[in-house]
Write a protein that holds these residues in place. Structure first.
Motif, short mmCIF file in Angstrom:
data_model
loop_
_atom_site.label_atom_id
_atom_site.label_comp_id
_atom_site.label_asym_id
_atom_site.label_seq_id
_atom_site.Cartn_x
_atom_site.Cartn_y
_atom_site.Cartn_z
N ALA A 50 -1.73 5.65 -7.63
CA ALA A 50 -1.84 3.97 -7.54
C ALA A 50 -1.41 3.60 -6.15
O ALA A 50 -1.91 2.77 -5.60
CB ALA A 50 -0.93 3.70 -8.59
N LEU A 51 -0.33 4.34 -5.06
CA LEU A 51 0.05 3.78 -3.98
C LEU A 51 -1.33 3.78 -2.93
O LEU A 51 -1.57 3.12 -2.16
CB LEU A 51 0.97 4.75 -3.22
N GLY A 52 -2.23 4.95 -3.20
CA GLY A 52 -3.49 4.94 -2.27
C GLY A 52 -4.40 3.65 -2.62
O GLY A 52 -4.84 3.08 -1.54
N PHE A 103 -6.82 -1.60 -1.69
CA PHE A 103 -7.11 -2.99 -2.11
C PHE A 103 -6.24 -4.19 -2.08
O PHE A 103 -6.48 -5.27 -1.83
CB PHE A 103 -7.50 -2.90 -3.56
N ILE A 104 -4.94 -4.06 -1.75
CA ILE A 104 -3.83 -5.22 -1.54
C ILE A 104 -3.57 -4.98 -0.13
O ILE A 104 -2.30 -5.70 0.16
CB ILE A 104 -3.16 -5.52 -2.46
N ASN A 105 -3.78 -4.00 0.79
CA ASN A 105 -3.26 -3.80 2.18
C ASN A 105 -1.57 -3.57 2.15
O ASN A 105 -0.94 -4.15 3.00
CB ASN A 105 -3.67 -5.02 2.94
N LEU A 106 -1.34 -2.71 1.13
CA LEU A 106 0.08 -2.57 1.20
C LEU A 106 0.51 -1.98 2.56
O LEU A 106 0.02 -1.14 3.15
CB LEU A 106 0.43 -1.51 0.02
N LYS A 107 1.88 -2.44 3.05
CA LYS A 107 2.37 -1.94 4.33
C LYS A 107 2.48 -0.60 4.12
O LYS A 107 3.05 0.02 3.42
CB LYS A 107 3.50 -3.01 4.76
#
Length: 455
Positions: free
Chosen positions: A99-101, A106-110
């Motif tokens: 899920a982290l990838g 999709f939401i540009n996680l830092k």
């Protein structure tokens, strides 16, 4: 036990040993497509060198300390139940890692947050994976009562072959999805790791478990063990392996970083180099297994511990090759890792088998737990030291910080061998290895005999 019951138990034990190879083989797939690619995944998430160091060592450290809980659980629950529950939860942890990838895509996680979350989730995964180790070690001690070197060499060889195949396939999958699509490649790999671990868990259900009853008189604490370490042979062995772990892990977490970030190798070339190590491990496991059964685990440990001192030092010429002869760089590193695989096959096999030889059935779970804890402390200290060298950009002449870490790792391995290796003694009767016998054997050896040694 009457004769019929004894015969039935022997059949159950032989079946259990075969099941152990099957469950280990599916876990080998998880190793090959999952755990072996967690550092490249972290690099893709944007993890820095300190975070890579934490990812490589903190999950193992926490997991091995959690094994203290296993010793308590073994008083109340069967070893089979502990292993099945722990490994099942371990399998589930691959899903949030996947899920982290997608959160990055999709939401540009830092990157910093993604890297921290990966360390946390992977720690949970490793905690539940390693919490099973004391129970598994105790269980296998009951099943493998003779010729442990040959059995574990054969089992490890099969698992390593499957791991090797998995690593190869995984590398080319990632190379196909390189660039912006790489997280989709990782998702496929980690989904396979999840499924393979579930299959591995299912095999334990039908694996025979000899009766085991905890006796309070065999209990001793980690503090008791440390307090008496220098006064007994097994304690000195654990001290040697633990300090070697410090030296090794100054470099170990950063080989992938060096190849992918400093040398800018493709995933395909990275995979070929990694696979070289696994391939020679597979080839040499039977040789080291037969050698250790004949001449003792300590002899194998001495030979291989000296050879692994060379490995990080042999990476240093890469700084010249990348500039003067880049076409020779990958073949050279493949050759270095081929040597590494042969050496580590003997070192890992002999060190684990030494524990089986040195420790009684009743104390196996405790001793393996404390062995793993002290070794993981070594991993953590080493990886943090290596991470600090990289973070503070410590250089030496033309050596980059990563190569300085490799140099320090090699020098410390040599010093630890000089100071501690001769303090450990063999624990069983073995044949004395004489130079004259070796030369005579080699002189009279036919090619088919040589082949049988690696079978």
């Amino acid at each position: 036990m009457v004769g019929k019951e004894v015969h039935q138990e022997k059949l159950s034990i032989e079946k259990a040993k075969k099941i152990s190879i099957a469950e280990g083989s599916f876990n080998g797939i998880t190793e090959g497509v999952g755990r072996r690619y967690i550092t490249p995944y972290a690099i893709s998430l944007g993890a820095n060198n300190i975070q890579i160091g934490f990812l490589s060592s903190l999950p193992l450290l926490l997991g091995n300390f959690t094994q203290l809980l296993t010793l308590r659980l073994m008083r109340k629950f069967s070893r089979k139940k502990i292993i099945m529950i722990g490994a099942f939860i371990e399998a589930l942890m691959w899903l949030p890692i996947i899920a982290l990838g997608f959160l990055m895509v999709f939401i540009n996680l830092k990157s910093d947050l993604a890297s921290v979350l990966l360390i946390i989730i992977y720690s949970i995964l490793m905690i539940h994976g390693t919490i099973t180790v004391p129970a598994w070690s105790s269980w296998m001690k009951d099943l493998v009562t003779e010729k442990s070197g040959a059995y574990f060499a054969m089992r490890t060889r099969i698992i390593e072959l499957i791991t090797l195949t998995s690593i190869l396939i995984a590398g080319f999958v990632l190379d196909f999805f390189r660039g912006n699509k790489v997280f989709f490649g990782f998702a496929i790999l980690f989904a396979v790791a999840f499924i393979a671990r579930l299959v591995s868990v299912s095999f334990f259900k039908n694996k025979y478990e000899p009766h085991f009853k905890h006796r309070e008189e065999h209990h001793f604490t980690l503090f008791d063990f440390i307090k008496k370490m220098l006064n007994n042979n097994f304690g000195r062995f654990v001290l040697f392996v633990s300090l070697m772990s410090v030296a090794v892990w100054i470099a170990s977490p950063f080989f992938a970083v060096y190849m992918l970030k400093e040398l800018n190798l493709s995933y395909a070339n990275y995979t070929l180099i990694v696979v070289a190590s696994s391939l020679t491990s597979i080839l040499f496991f039977p040789f080291w297994g037969k050698f250790s059964d004949l001449y003792g685990n300590l002899k194998v440990l001495k030979i291989c511990s000296w050879l692994i001192c060379l490995i990080p030092l042999l990476w240093l010429p890469s700084v010249f090759l990348i500039k003067s002869n880049p076409g020779f760089l990958v073949p050279y590193l493949i050759a270095v890792e081929a040597l590494s695989g042969a050496c580590w096959a003997g070192y890992n096999l002999s060190s684990s088998n030494f524990v089986y030889d040195a420790v009684t059935r009743e104390k196996m779970a405790h001793c393996f737990t404390y062995f793993n804890i002290l070794r993981s402390i070594g991993f953590f200290i080493g990886s943090m030291a290596g991470g600090l060298i990289l973070t503070f950009s410590i250089t030496l002449f033309i050596l980059t910080p990563i190569l300085v870490a490799f140099l320090l790792s090699g020098v410390l391995r040599i010093l630890i061998n000089i100071l501690l290796m001769n303090k450990v003694r063999e624990v069983r009767e073995v044949k004395i290895l004489k130079k004259q016998d070796v030369l005579e054997k080699l002189n009279n050896m036919y090619p088919e005999e040589m082949f049988r040694m690696f079978r």
